[in-house]
Design a protein around this motif. Structure first.
Motif, PDB file in Angstrom:
ATOM      1  N   MET A 121     -25.855 -44.585 -13.171  1.00  0.00           N
ATOM      2  CA  MET A 121     -25.110 -43.463 -12.592  1.00  0.00           C
ATOM      3  C   MET A 121     -25.022 -43.593 -11.069  1.00  0.00           C
ATOM      4  O   MET A 121     -23.995 -43.252 -10.481  1.00  0.00           O
ATOM      5  N   ILE A 122     -26.055 -44.089 -10.427  1.00  0.00           N
ATOM      6  CA  ILE A 122     -26.027 -44.288  -8.964  1.00  0.00           C
ATOM      7  C   ILE A 122     -24.975 -45.346  -8.613  1.00  0.00           C
ATOM      8  O   ILE A 122     -24.162 -45.159  -7.699  1.00  0.00           O
ATOM      9  N   ILE A 123     -24.975 -46.446  -9.351  1.00  0.00           N
ATOM     10  CA  ILE A 123     -23.975 -47.491  -9.116  1.00  0.00           C
ATOM     11  C   ILE A 123     -22.574 -46.945  -9.388  1.00  0.00           C
ATOM     12  O   ILE A 123     -21.628 -47.197  -8.626  1.00  0.00           O
ATOM     13  N   ALA A 124     -22.426 -46.175 -10.466  1.00  0.00           N
ATOM     14  CA  ALA A 124     -21.119 -45.613 -10.813  1.00  0.00           C
ATOM     15  C   ALA A 124     -20.640 -44.625  -9.752  1.00  0.00           C
ATOM     16  O   ALA A 124     -19.430 -44.494  -9.538  1.00  0.00           O
ATOM     17  N   MET A 125     -21.553 -43.932  -9.072  1.00  0.00           N
ATOM     18  CA  MET A 125     -21.140 -43.009  -8.009  1.00  0.00           C
ATOM     19  C   MET A 125     -20.528 -43.774  -6.837  1.00  0.00           C
ATOM     20  O   MET A 125     -19.560 -43.309  -6.230  1.00  0.00           O
ATOM     21  N   PHE A 126     -21.086 -44.945  -6.518  1.00  0.00           N
ATOM     22  CA  PHE A 126     -20.499 -45.740  -5.440  1.00  0.00           C
ATOM     23  C   PHE A 126     -19.137 -46.315  -5.849  1.00  0.00           C
ATOM     24  O   PHE A 126     -18.221 -46.396  -5.047  1.00  0.00           O
ATOM     25  N   VAL A 127     -19.021 -46.703  -7.110  1.00  0.00           N
ATOM     26  CA  VAL A 127     -17.762 -47.260  -7.603  1.00  0.00           C
ATOM     27  C   VAL A 127     -16.715 -46.164  -7.770  1.00  0.00           C
ATOM     28  O   VAL A 127     -15.508 -46.436  -7.730  1.00  0.00           O
ATOM     29  N   ALA A 128     -17.139 -44.932  -7.919  1.00  0.00           N
ATOM     30  CA  ALA A 128     -16.211 -43.818  -8.146  1.00  0.00           C
ATOM     31  C   ALA A 128     -15.273 -43.596  -6.965  1.00  0.00           C
ATOM     32  O   ALA A 128     -14.247 -42.935  -7.111  1.00  0.00           O
ATOM     33  N   TRP A 129     -15.586 -44.152  -5.809  1.00  0.00           N
ATOM     34  CA  TRP A 129     -14.712 -43.999  -4.644  1.00  0.00           C
ATOM     35  C   TRP A 129     -13.441 -44.835  -4.779  1.00  0.00           C
ATOM     36  O   TRP A 129     -12.475 -44.607  -4.066  1.00  0.00           O
ATOM     37  N   ILE A 130     -13.444 -45.777  -5.682  1.00  0.00           N
ATOM     38  CA  ILE A 130     -12.234 -46.559  -5.943  1.00  0.00           C
ATOM     39  C   ILE A 130     -11.275 -45.656  -6.721  1.00  0.00           C
ATOM     40  O   ILE A 130     -11.656 -45.085  -7.740  1.00  0.00           O
ATOM     41  N   PRO A 131     -10.065 -45.508  -6.258  1.00  0.00           N
ATOM     42  CA  PRO A 131      -9.129 -44.612  -6.950  1.00  0.00           C
ATOM     43  C   PRO A 131      -8.915 -45.030  -8.404  1.00  0.00           C
ATOM     44  O   PRO A 131      -8.821 -46.197  -8.735  1.00  0.00           O
ATOM     45  N   GLN A 135     -13.202 -43.696 -11.090  1.00  0.00           N
ATOM     46  CA  GLN A 135     -13.488 -42.500 -11.886  1.00  0.00           C
ATOM     47  C   GLN A 135     -13.632 -42.849 -13.376  1.00  0.00           C
ATOM     48  O   GLN A 135     -14.456 -42.265 -14.084  1.00  0.00           O
ATOM     49  N   ILE A 136     -12.853 -43.787 -13.835  1.00  0.00           N
ATOM     50  CA  ILE A 136     -12.960 -44.207 -15.243  1.00  0.00           C
ATOM     51  C   ILE A 136     -14.318 -44.875 -15.481  1.00  0.00           C
ATOM     52  O   ILE A 136     -14.995 -44.599 -16.481  1.00  0.00           O
ATOM     53  N   ILE A 137     -14.744 -45.737 -14.577  1.00  0.00           N
ATOM     54  CA  ILE A 137     -16.050 -46.400 -14.707  1.00  0.00           C
ATOM     55  C   ILE A 137     -17.173 -45.363 -14.664  1.00  0.00           C
ATOM     56  O   ILE A 137     -18.112 -45.428 -15.460  1.00  0.00           O
ATOM     57  N   TRP A 138     -17.059 -44.396 -13.741  1.00  0.00           N
ATOM     58  CA  TRP A 138     -18.087 -43.352 -13.651  1.00  0.00           C
ATOM     59  C   TRP A 138     -18.144 -42.551 -14.942  1.00  0.00           C
ATOM     60  O   TRP A 138     -19.220 -42.288 -15.466  1.00  0.00           O
ATOM     61  N   LEU A 139     -16.976 -42.159 -15.489  1.00  0.00           N
ATOM     62  CA  LEU A 139     -16.936 -41.373 -16.727  1.00  0.00           C
ATOM     63  C   LEU A 139     -17.522 -42.153 -17.906  1.00  0.00           C
ATOM     64  O   LEU A 139     -18.276 -41.607 -18.708  1.00  0.00           O
ATOM     65  N   VAL A 140     -17.183 -43.437 -17.998  1.00  0.00           N
ATOM     66  CA  VAL A 140     -17.710 -44.272 -19.087  1.00  0.00           C
ATOM     67  C   VAL A 140     -19.228 -44.424 -18.949  1.00  0.00           C
ATOM     68  O   VAL A 140     -19.963 -44.337 -19.949  1.00  0.00           O
ATOM     69  N   ALA A 141     -19.725 -44.608 -17.736  1.00  0.00           N
ATOM     70  CA  ALA A 141     -21.168 -44.742 -17.528  1.00  0.00           C
ATOM     71  C   ALA A 141     -21.884 -43.443 -17.886  1.00  0.00           C
ATOM     72  O   ALA A 141     -22.930 -43.462 -18.551  1.00  0.00           O
TER      73      ALA A 141
END
Length: 176
Positions: A121-131, A135-141
């Motif tokens: 989830m921490i990694i996905a929060m950093f990736v979530a800044w990519i438009p 957000q898709i990666i964060w939601l899947v994680a």
């Protein structure tokens, strides 16, 4: 005088026979050696040991040293970890340590999975800044970790009582 036939079981006048003996009650055959003995009557026997019923057998499939209360703490740990991630897993890992090897394994595996889930989830929060893609990666994680933890929490009690391994699909042994 009427002609009566004398009853052979009834004593006659002038007959000095002893009264008839009732038939003996049959004695049941002795139980084979090692067979369970029936409990004695409710009357206490003098000088004899009292009968005590053997303890009931453990539930089917229950491992030795894994009582019901340990399975309840494992289930509580898993369900709290589903919603609160690593904090309940860490608390249960330290407070329940040493009660049973199986419960130690369950608490350790849950803590490991909770730490992996939190890291993802921490990694996905950093990736979530990519438009959009972020957000898709964060939601899947987030959904993936939640669903995987839910699946394991649902089956935790049955697997624990059966003496099986915790059942996480993947786990990295961060805590040993």
């Amino acid at each position: 005088m009427t002609n009566q036939i004398p009853d052979p079981n009834q004593p006659q006048q002038g007959d000095h026979q002893s009264p008839p003996v009732p038939p003996a009650t049959p004695v049941p055959p002795a139980a084979p050696q090692g067979a369970p003995q029936p409990p004695p009557s409710s009357h206490p026997q003098q000088g004899g040991a009292q009968y005590q019923a053997p303890p009931p057998p453990p539930p089917h499939g229950a491992p030795q040293g894994a009582p019901q209360d340990l399975s309840n703490t494992v289930v509580l740990n898993y369900w709290l970890s589903v919603f609160f991630a690593w904090l309940p897993a860490l608390i249960f890992y330290f407070t329940e340590k040493g009660k049973s090897p199986l419960s130690d394994q369950y608490h350790r595996e849950n803590l490991n999975f909770s730490l992996i889930r939190t890291g993802a989830m921490i990694i996905a929060m950093f990736v979530a800044w990519i438009p959009i893609l972020g957000q898709i990666i964060w939601l899947v994680a987030w959904l993936g970790g939640l669903i995987l933890h839910l699946l394991v929490a649902v089956k935790a009690k049955d697997r624990f009582l059966a003496g099986e391994a915790p059942g996480f699909l993947f786990n990295i042994p961060l805590v040993k």
